[in-house]
Design a protein around this motif. Structure first.
Motif, PDB file in Angstrom:
ATOM      1  N   VAL A   1     -57.485   0.289  -9.528  1.00 39.29           N
ATOM      2  CA  VAL A   1     -58.703   0.773  -8.902  1.00 39.29           C
ATOM      3  C   VAL A   1     -59.336  -0.327  -8.039  1.00 39.29           C
ATOM      4  CG1 VAL A   1     -60.936   1.756  -8.881  1.00 39.29           C
ATOM      5  CG2 VAL A   1     -59.093   2.828 -10.056  1.00 39.29           C
ATOM      6  N   LEU A   2     -59.767  -1.483  -8.845  1.00 38.65           N
ATOM      7  CA  LEU A   2     -60.239  -2.994  -8.264  1.00 38.65           C
ATOM      8  C   LEU A   2     -59.479  -3.380  -7.243  1.00 38.65           C
ATOM      9  CD1 LEU A   2     -62.724  -4.721  -8.904  1.00 38.65           C
ATOM     10  CD2 LEU A   2     -61.573  -5.783 -10.489  1.00 38.65           C
ATOM     11  N   ALA A   3     -58.049  -3.296  -7.414  1.00 41.20           N
ATOM     12  CA  ALA A   3     -57.259  -3.769  -6.390  1.00 41.20           C
ATOM     13  C   ALA A   3     -57.422  -2.981  -5.283  1.00 41.20           C
ATOM     14  CB  ALA A   3     -55.753  -3.937  -6.876  1.00 41.20           C
ATOM     15  N   GLU A   4     -57.172  -1.700  -5.226  1.00 34.01           N
ATOM     16  CA  GLU A   4     -57.607  -0.657  -4.255  1.00 34.01           C
ATOM     17  C   GLU A   4     -58.629  -1.147  -3.504  1.00 34.01           C
ATOM     18  OE1 GLU A   4     -56.872   3.053  -1.792  1.00 34.01           O
ATOM     19  OE2 GLU A   4     -55.400   1.697  -3.074  1.00 34.01           O
ATOM     20  N   GLN A   5     -59.768  -1.166  -4.210  1.00 37.90           N
ATOM     21  CA  GLN A   5     -60.924  -1.465  -3.457  1.00 37.90           C
ATOM     22  C   GLN A   5     -60.998  -2.844  -2.566  1.00 37.90           C
ATOM     23  OE1 GLN A   5     -64.275  -2.614  -6.174  1.00 37.90           O
ATOM     24  NE2 GLN A   5     -65.609  -2.929  -4.437  1.00 37.90           N
ATOM     25  N   TRP A   6     -60.181  -3.811  -2.918  1.00 38.99           N
ATOM     26  CA  TRP A   6     -60.388  -4.884  -2.240  1.00 38.99           C
ATOM     27  C   TRP A   6     -58.890  -5.055  -1.283  1.00 38.99           C
ATOM     28  CZ3 TRP A   6     -64.495  -7.173  -1.397  1.00 38.99           C
ATOM     29  CH2 TRP A   6     -65.651  -7.114  -2.392  1.00 38.99           C
ATOM     30  N   GLY A   7     -58.166  -3.860  -1.190  1.00 38.98           N
ATOM     31  CA  GLY A   7     -57.038  -3.708   0.001  1.00 38.98           C
ATOM     32  C   GLY A   7     -55.929  -4.398  -0.815  1.00 38.98           C
ATOM     33  N   GLU A   8     -55.883  -4.693  -2.059  1.00 40.61           N
ATOM     34  CA  GLU A   8     -54.712  -5.501  -2.801  1.00 40.61           C
ATOM     35  C   GLU A   8     -53.855  -4.739  -3.685  1.00 40.61           C
ATOM     36  OE1 GLU A   8     -53.926  -9.300  -3.154  1.00 40.61           O
ATOM     37  OE2 GLU A   8     -54.681  -8.726  -1.038  1.00 40.61           O
ATOM     38  N   ARG A   9     -53.952  -3.291  -3.545  1.00 39.78           N
ATOM     39  CA  ARG A   9     -53.132  -2.441  -4.303  1.00 39.78           C
ATOM     40  C   ARG A   9     -51.781  -2.401  -4.408  1.00 39.78           C
ATOM     41  NH1 ARG A   9     -50.539   1.912  -4.261  1.00 39.78           N
ATOM     42  NH2 ARG A   9     -51.246   2.412  -2.251  1.00 39.78           N
ATOM     43  N   LEU A  10     -51.352  -2.722  -2.874  1.00 42.03           N
ATOM     44  CA  LEU A  10     -49.949  -2.672  -2.605  1.00 42.03           C
ATOM     45  C   LEU A  10     -49.245  -3.932  -3.044  1.00 42.03           C
ATOM     46  CD1 LEU A  10     -49.723  -0.887   0.976  1.00 42.03           C
ATOM     47  CD2 LEU A  10     -48.739  -0.217  -1.187  1.00 42.03           C
ATOM     48  N   ALA A  11     -50.115  -5.145  -2.766  1.00 45.18           N
ATOM     49  CA  ALA A  11     -49.546  -6.299  -3.272  1.00 45.18           C
ATOM     50  C   ALA A  11     -49.859  -6.622  -4.744  1.00 45.18           C
ATOM     51  CB  ALA A  11     -50.653  -7.232  -2.471  1.00 45.18           C
TER      52      ALA A  11
END
Length: 188
Positions: A68-78
């Motif tokens: 969720v934190l990665a999604e918030q910062w635009g990093e989920r795919l990475a």
């Protein structure tokens, strides 16, 4: 306390909890520093690299929090594959879990029983599931002209698939991801 202040306190606590997982005080401080200076993307990269490198076991709920934190910062795919590859802490029973790729296929909202005019023409991607009640947090994406999902979600929804009582799904704006995740965590 305002919603923004409450979220800032929650996020600071989350970054501290994640950093404290790392065995090296230097790495933990670097992760905290990344957040403090506005380099959350670098902090997420460092965190996932060190979790993998040191084979630090994490539970399903912690894995979902990182995602969720990665999604918030635009990093989920990475970061998704790295988060999924982290050693699973088999001793922790999580309240939520990331759905496997075969259960996270994009689908039309009506196909999964969601009737909401705001979601018309968008695709629902089931993402995180409550292991106690079966509710699902999903990302809702527009489809790009070339056929791929738009990079960032347009909405988030929390709903109970195949809900017998017919309760409406909760729809959250793209900026309200953490409220959607909080709702998922509060199992009824």
């Amino acid at each position: 306390m305002s919603t923004e202040s409450r979220y800032d306190a929650y996020e600071a606590d989350l970054w501290n909890r994640l950093a404290s997982l790392l065995p090296s005080a230097e790495d933990a401080e670097s992760v905290r520093d990344c957040r403090e200076i506005g380099e959350q993307e670098a902090g997420l990269w460092l965190l996932t690299q060190r979790l993998l490198e040191h084979r630090i076991p994490i539970g399903d709920t912690m894995r979902a929090e990182i995602e969720v934190l990665a999604e918030q910062w635009g990093e989920r795919l990475a970061r998704h594959d790295e988060i999924a590859a982290c050693v699973r802490d088999s001793g922790q029973i999580g309240s939520v879990r990331l759905l496997s790729d075969d259960r996270a296929q994009p689908t039309d909202p009506a196909t999964v029983g969601i009737i909401n005019a705001a979601l018309e023409g968008l695709l629902v991607v089931p993402w995180i599931e409550c292991s106690r009640c079966g509710r699902v947090l999903a990302r809702v994406h527009a489809l790009e002209p070339w056929g791929d999902l738009r990079y960032l979600a347009s909405y988030y929804i929390v709903w109970l698939p195949h809900d017998a009582d017919g309760s409406e799904p909760e729809v959250f704006a793209e900026t309200d991801l953490h409220s959607a995740f909080d709702l998922l965590l509060t199992c009824s």
